[in-house]
Design a protein around this motif. Structure first.
Motif, PDB file in Angstrom:
ATOM      1  N   PRO A   1       0.803  -1.107  -0.033  1.00  0.00           N
ATOM      2  CA  PRO A   1       0.093  -0.033   0.125  1.00  0.00           C
ATOM      3  C   PRO A   1       1.022   1.217  -0.002  1.00  0.00           C
ATOM      4  O   PRO A   1       2.254   1.231   0.310  1.00  0.00           O
ATOM      5  N   SER A   2       0.190   2.262  -0.263  1.00  0.00           N
ATOM      6  CA  SER A   2       1.146   3.743  -0.115  1.00  0.00           C
ATOM      7  C   SER A   2       1.249   3.854   1.340  1.00  0.00           C
ATOM      8  O   SER A   2       2.225   4.791   1.630  1.00  0.00           O
ATOM      9  N   TRP A   3       0.143   3.697   2.090  1.00  0.00           N
ATOM     10  CA  TRP A   3       0.468   4.035   3.627  1.00  0.00           C
ATOM     11  C   TRP A   3      -0.107   2.808   4.379  1.00  0.00           C
ATOM     12  O   TRP A   3      -1.352   2.273   3.923  1.00  0.00           O
ATOM     13  N   VAL A   4       0.600   2.478   5.504  1.00  0.00           N
ATOM     14  CA  VAL A   4      -0.292   1.685   6.449  1.00  0.00           C
ATOM     15  C   VAL A   4      -0.071   1.887   8.050  1.00  0.00           C
ATOM     16  O   VAL A   4       1.258   2.348   8.134  1.00  0.00           O
ATOM     17  N   ILE A   5      -1.031   1.708   8.648  1.00  0.00           N
ATOM     18  CA  ILE A   5      -0.813   1.778  10.171  1.00  0.00           C
ATOM     19  C   ILE A   5      -1.211   0.452  10.772  1.00  0.00           C
ATOM     20  O   ILE A   5      -2.127  -0.199  10.512  1.00  0.00           O
TER      21      ILE A   5
ATOM     22  N   SER B   1       2.513  -8.341  11.591  1.00  0.00           N
ATOM     23  CA  SER B   1       3.583  -8.097  10.250  1.00  0.00           C
ATOM     24  C   SER B   1       2.711  -7.630   9.086  1.00  0.00           C
ATOM     25  O   SER B   1       1.450  -7.464   9.042  1.00  0.00           O
ATOM     26  N   VAL B   2       3.585  -6.767   8.279  1.00  0.00           N
ATOM     27  CA  VAL B   2       3.102  -6.066   7.200  1.00  0.00           C
ATOM     28  C   VAL B   2       3.721  -6.232   6.035  1.00  0.00           C
ATOM     29  O   VAL B   2       5.071  -6.356   6.139  1.00  0.00           O
ATOM     30  N   LYS B   3       3.004  -6.627   4.852  1.00  0.00           N
ATOM     31  CA  LYS B   3       3.782  -6.904   3.702  1.00  0.00           C
ATOM     32  C   LYS B   3       3.479  -5.734   2.886  1.00  0.00           C
ATOM     33  O   LYS B   3       2.492  -5.170   2.600  1.00  0.00           O
ATOM     34  N   ILE B   4       4.627  -5.325   2.166  1.00  0.00           N
ATOM     35  CA  ILE B   4       4.654  -4.420   1.156  1.00  0.00           C
ATOM     36  C   ILE B   4       4.862  -4.779  -0.381  1.00  0.00           C
ATOM     37  O   ILE B   4       5.966  -5.586  -0.467  1.00  0.00           O
ATOM     38  N   GLU B   5       4.077  -4.451  -1.399  1.00  0.00           N
ATOM     39  CA  GLU B   5       4.323  -4.947  -2.799  1.00  0.00           C
ATOM     40  C   GLU B   5       4.927  -4.018  -3.540  1.00  0.00           C
ATOM     41  O   GLU B   5       4.883  -2.760  -3.460  1.00  0.00           O
ATOM     42  N   CYS B   6       5.877  -4.343  -4.308  1.00  0.00           N
ATOM     43  CA  CYS B   6       6.398  -3.587  -5.378  1.00  0.00           C
ATOM     44  C   CYS B   6       6.475  -4.433  -6.649  1.00  0.00           C
ATOM     45  O   CYS B   6       6.837  -5.359  -6.848  1.00  0.00           O
TER      46      CYS B   6
ATOM     47  N   THR C   1       8.133  -8.018   3.919  1.00  0.00           N
ATOM     48  CA  THR C   1       7.238  -8.266   5.005  1.00  0.00           C
ATOM     49  C   THR C   1       8.062  -7.909   6.109  1.00  0.00           C
ATOM     50  O   THR C   1       9.243  -8.236   6.383  1.00  0.00           O
ATOM     51  N   VAL C   2       7.496  -6.905   7.057  1.00  0.00           N
ATOM     52  CA  VAL C   2       8.215  -6.534   8.190  1.00  0.00           C
ATOM     53  C   VAL C   2       7.333  -7.184   9.228  1.00  0.00           C
ATOM     54  O   VAL C   2       6.119  -7.235   9.534  1.00  0.00           O
ATOM     55  N   THR C   3       8.316  -7.995   9.858  1.00  0.00           N
ATOM     56  CA  THR C   3       7.559  -9.076  10.861  1.00  0.00           C
ATOM     57  C   THR C   3       7.876  -8.740  12.368  1.00  0.00           C
ATOM     58  O   THR C   3       8.586  -7.889  12.467  1.00  0.00           O
ATOM     59  N   SER C   4       6.750  -8.860  13.034  1.00  0.00           N
ATOM     60  CA  SER C   4       6.624  -8.194  14.416  1.00  0.00           C
ATOM     61  C   SER C   4       7.152  -6.865  14.680  1.00  0.00           C
ATOM     62  O   SER C   4       7.941  -6.487  15.125  1.00  0.00           O
TER      63      SER C   4
END
Lengths: 109, 117
Positions: free
Chosen positions: B8-12, B18-23, B80-83
């Motif tokens: 996404p362009s931004w995420v909270i 964990s957060v996954k960012i796609e490119c 993916t930013v884990t924990s």
């Protein structure tokens, strides 16, 4: 380690004045690239210099690459308020693009 | 010119999740993608180099078990930013490299702003 140093960190100018930012690498660069980042935005590619001693111009912007391919500069003639932002140089070393610290330019109308 | 998108362009997110960012490279194939992190008022710091079909190469000081990178295809890399913890809050920018003749050109995505609460 790989380092690309950039000065100054900040530059405040009156509209119409010139502006220059300098970039220096501890090692020889394959090429150097320049980017502009507006507040809240992402880096936008401006130009790439590859040859030793190369000079390129984009309207009011002049980019130089040193003879030893270790330093570079960006000069803006007669700044305008639209020039506001942070200018980054980035040197290509070993296939990786290493960014300088950036120079934040503010222009007072 | 070549276009790189990020989602996404931004995420909270909450601490510990964990957060996954796609490119994605939209109109070209990128054998190599790069992930950068930028803290406020600072420069872009290279986190890792991602090559399609192989393991990512991480820069010194970047925890590979915390920042998982997958480059499963020539047009997609994920981070993916884990924990996640509040100190992971940052602007994450990906970049895709394309060979044009004898020169490599690198294109940046619009970035993903991560806030961990």
């Amino acid at each position: 380690g790989q380092q690309v140093m950039q000065i100054p960190q900040y530059q405040h100018v009156q509209e119409g004045e010139d502006f220059t930012t300098y970039c220096n690498s501890s090692t020889t660069l394959s090429n150097i690239q320049w980017y502009k980042q507006r507040p809240g935005g992402h880096p936008v590619f401006l130009i790439q210099l590859v040859k030793s001693g190369e000079v390129k111009k984009q309207k009011r912007l002049t980019f130089q690459f040193g003879e030893a391919k270790k330093n570079s500069s960006l000069h803006i003639t007669a700044t305008q308020t639209t020039d506001v932002g942070t200018y980054f140089c980035a040197g290509l070393q070993g296939g990786k693009l290493i960014f300088g610290q950036g120079t934040e330019l503010s222009v007072k109308p | 010119g070549a276009v790189v998108s990020q989602h996404p362009s931004w995420v909270i997110c909450k601490s510990g999740t964990s957060v996954k960012i796609e490119c994605r490279s939209l109109d070209f194939q990128a054998t190599t993608m790069f992930w950068y992190r930028q803290f406020p008022k600072q420069s872009l710091m290279l986190m890792a180099t991602s090559n399609e079909g192989s393991k990512a190469t991480y820069e010194q000081g970047v925890e590979k078990d915390k920042f998982l990178i997958n480059h499963a295809s020539l047009t997609l890399s994920t981070l993916t930013v884990t924990s996640a913890h509040p100190e992971d809050s940052s602007f994450y920018i990906c970049s895709a490299r394309q060979r044009v003749g004898r020169v490599y050109e690198q294109y940046f995505g619009p970035g993903t702003r991560l806030t961990v609460t």
